[in-house]
Design an enzyme around this catalytic site. Sequence first.
Site, short mmCIF file in Angstrom:
data_model
loop_
_atom_site.label_atom_id
_atom_site.label_comp_id
_atom_site.label_asym_id
_atom_site.label_seq_id
_atom_site.Cartn_x
_atom_site.Cartn_y
_atom_site.Cartn_z
N TYR A 80 62.19 83.03 -32.55
CA TYR A 80 61.95 82.95 -30.85
C TYR A 80 61.59 84.30 -30.14
CZ TYR A 80 66.94 83.89 -29.70
OH TYR A 80 67.89 84.40 -29.49
N ASP A 130 66.35 76.46 -30.33
CA ASP A 130 65.54 77.93 -30.41
C ASP A 130 64.35 78.00 -31.01
OD1 ASP A 130 67.85 79.08 -29.12
OD2 ASP A 130 68.86 79.76 -31.01
N TYR A 178 75.96 72.29 -33.38
CA TYR A 178 76.60 72.73 -32.15
C TYR A 178 76.73 71.01 -31.15
CZ TYR A 178 76.18 77.71 -32.95
OH TYR A 178 76.04 78.69 -33.54
N ASP A 185 70.28 78.84 -22.71
CA ASP A 185 69.40 79.30 -23.47
C ASP A 185 68.08 78.53 -23.90
OD1 ASP A 185 71.89 80.61 -23.79
OD2 ASP A 185 71.50 81.58 -25.43
N TRP A 263 67.44 83.35 -19.10
CA TRP A 263 66.95 82.22 -19.78
C TRP A 263 66.47 81.21 -18.90
CZ3 TRP A 263 64.56 84.33 -24.03
CH2 TRP A 263 65.30 84.91 -24.85
#
Length: 419
Positions: A80, A130, A178, A185, A263
């Site tokens: 990213y 991401d 997760y 983020d 972010w």
Amino acid sequence: MNFINYKIKAYAVAILGSGMFIACAQTKSVTAAKSAVETSKSGKVVPTNLRWSERMMLSEMHRFPESWMLDFSKSPKWTYPSAIVLDGAEKLYEKTGKKEYYDYISDFGEKLVKEDGTILTYELEKYNIDLLNSGNVLLYLYEKEKKEKYLKALKMLRTQIDGQPRTKEGSFWHKKIYPYQVWLDGLYMGMPFYTHYTRDFVKGAEATKAYDDIVFQFDSVQKNLLDKKTGLLYHGWDESKEQAWADKKTGLSPNFWGRGMGWYGMAMVDVLDYLPKDHPGRAKLISYIKSYADAIIKVQDKKSGLWYQVLDKPLEKGNYEEATASAMFVYTIIKSVNEGYLPKSYKTAAKKGYDGIIRNLITVDENGVVNLNKCCAVAGLGGKPYRDGSYEYYVNEEIRSNDGKGTGPFILASLEFEK
């Protein structure tokens, strides 16, 4: 005799180094030719008479001759940070018409996307939010070049959104590995792409449904991650409250991480670029930006104008003024002022931060190459080795120079000031 051997070895190394430089230059002939012209004019690799946006962009192109290298990658990898710097390159190309900026962006797509639309190193089944961010580069390239391979790749990235696991109320998990976790983020990594894709390819009721979903992601974060006392947002939230880093009552991580907040701010201002003017969610996002800006200005260092790695603990041992968060905050505020989301009075804080970056975090080499120093390399929660979200964890992560997570926002902020 030893001295002679030393001289021979030094000469051999010099020759080898020259060969490596030539080989690298051949892969980017347009950029190299341009650099040679600029160097001959000023005697510097990066001319010092340019504005900061171009000086930093050219410095990045000098450091990373191929755009896939921007995340310090040793081989082409779908990551990213490259997309953030290339966002700056897109805007510089539109502003200046200099083809080397476009070639640098185009090369990313050429190297990372195969003719059948598959993306090097990208794995859909990981559901890592991401990895949606670099889709922004492909949206840009498809608009310009209409290559079928980019359309195929974009459609594949869009299917990730359909399958991305969510919390019970509908917030995207950060990654499949997760579970039940929402990180700040993720709003930047996924939502600008989701909004931009929807604007370009989705119509009618389906588009409305997507826009509603995008705004909901911010609503959910405001509900679950906001600290009402300070107006700051925690880095992460675990709906299951099972993680060691999560508070057993709230599920929140223990600290306000600078770049996490950065972010989130960039996510809001960039989503508004694509969210329809008549969508009711716009007013909500703009209200969130106001609350957000007020909160970060309160923790801005009054002397330097910068922000700390852990935002609300500037005096604690080991804390430091961190470049990526500072650049992101400056970009978010100045863009919000320019777009009318914030009153013009907020420009003072943005300018103070921007000047603070240039004064305290920027260094310029003799050849004109610009460096951004004191960037936090990476930070997260959980994983292996386990990241516990403690103050000590954040201030002891690696610090490095010229991280794309800082140079990219610095270029974007510079462009906003140069308007």
